[in-house]
Design a protein around this motif. Structure first.
Motif, PDB file in Angstrom:
ATOM      1  N   GLN A  37       0.494  -1.118  -0.188  1.00  0.00           N
ATOM      2  CA  GLN A  37      -0.279  -0.655  -0.136  1.00  0.00           C
ATOM      3  C   GLN A  37       0.944   1.516   0.265  1.00  0.00           C
ATOM      4  O   GLN A  37       1.387   1.597   0.821  1.00  0.00           O
ATOM      5  CB  GLN A  37      -1.054   0.154   1.478  1.00  0.00           C
ATOM      6  N   GLN A  41      -0.094   4.680  -5.151  1.00  0.00           N
ATOM      7  CA  GLN A  41      -1.105   3.535  -6.140  1.00  0.00           C
ATOM      8  C   GLN A  41      -1.958   2.776  -5.192  1.00  0.00           C
ATOM      9  O   GLN A  41      -2.730   1.749  -5.670  1.00  0.00           O
ATOM     10  CB  GLN A  41       0.464   2.750  -6.234  1.00  0.00           C
ATOM     11  N   GLY A  42      -2.439   2.755  -4.037  1.00  0.00           N
ATOM     12  CA  GLY A  42      -3.709   2.318  -2.994  1.00  0.00           C
ATOM     13  C   GLY A  42      -2.833   0.565  -2.583  1.00  0.00           C
ATOM     14  O   GLY A  42      -1.030   0.680  -2.626  1.00  0.00           O
ATOM     15  N   LEU A  43      -3.558   0.178  -2.615  1.00  0.00           N
ATOM     16  CA  LEU A  43      -3.172  -1.175  -1.903  1.00  0.00           C
ATOM     17  C   LEU A  43      -2.971  -1.882  -3.766  1.00  0.00           C
ATOM     18  O   LEU A  43      -3.989  -2.229  -4.539  1.00  0.00           O
ATOM     19  CB  LEU A  43      -4.189  -1.975  -1.499  1.00  0.00           C
TER      20      LEU A  43
END
Lengths: 115, 112
Positions: A37, A41-43
């Motif tokens: 995370q 990019q997030g998860l």
């Protein structure tokens, strides 16, 4: 209280060093995931295993990352050599493939900083 | 274009407000839709799970899926300060513990 356990919780290292993160999935779960995370990019899914066999590691940079499950109680994610762009929180999650909800249980994450 | 798009916010509302969180997606093969809640410095935890189109309600939370529009929503009624967290939508093509594709998450703050 069943939970996914990850170690270390925090790691600061220098570029070029090897980093190993460990995960103990919930007993009885047959699927284990590694996610990364970041704010940008997030998860992102890196790799996952079912019954200890790797099913998909397409999200993982193969030249420096490796994931293994030496036994049902331990999953490892290794980075060698580490780079500053690897700085992120790495989550392990486990689940049971026959569960209707498809729920994944996440650990609290390993926060990695590469200087 | 990412498979799942989610407005990262942040979103700040007063206590008691109705909150609407949304995601859009591009992969029509997604059949299973979830909302995870993530408190600061913690791992995500499942909040709601729905299969295919329709609504699902659980207490103050309602999840909606519109597959024709490739759009999912989470509504929180009578929001509480304890609802302050990041909410991530997630989707998969198969049920069971299959790999999930997550949105980036929307950070919500509910002010007392």
């Amino acid at each position: 209280d069943a939970r996914v356990t990850q170690t270390p919780r925090h790691k600061v290292t220098e570029m070029g060093q090897e980093v190993t993160m460990r995960c103990q999935p919930i007993l009885g779960h047959n699927t284990v995931f590694w996610y990364r995370q970041t704010m940008m990019q997030g998860l992102e899914l890196l790799a996952y295993f079912r019954n200890r066999a790797p099913l998909d590691d397409s999200g993982m940079p193969k030249d420096r990352f490796s994931a293994e499950m030496p036994d049902a109680t331990l999953a490892t994610l290794k980075i060698q050599p580490s780079e500053p762009r690897d700085s992120a929180v790495y989550f392990c999650a486990s689940g049971l493939v026959i569960a209707n909800t498809g729920e994944l249980f996440f650990g609290e994450g390993s926060r990695l900083t590469v200087l | 274009q990412k498979e799942v798009e989610q407005d990262p916010g942040p979103l700040s509302v007063p206590e008691g407000a109705i909150v609407s969180l949304n995601c859009t997606y591009s992969n029509s093969a997604f059949q299973y839709f979830m909302w995870y809640r993530q408190y600061s410095r913690k791992g995500p935890e499942l909040l709601m799970y729905t299969y295919s189109s329709g609504n699902k309600e659980d207490g103050r939370f309602t999840a909606q899926v519109d597959k024709s529009s490739k759009y999912i929503s989470l509504f929180i009624r009578d929001s509480q300060p304890s609802d302050s967290a990041t909410y991530l939508c997630a989707m998969s093509t198969q049920g069971g513990s299959e790999k999930l594709v997550f949105g980036k998450g929307t950070k919500l703050t509910v002010n007392p």
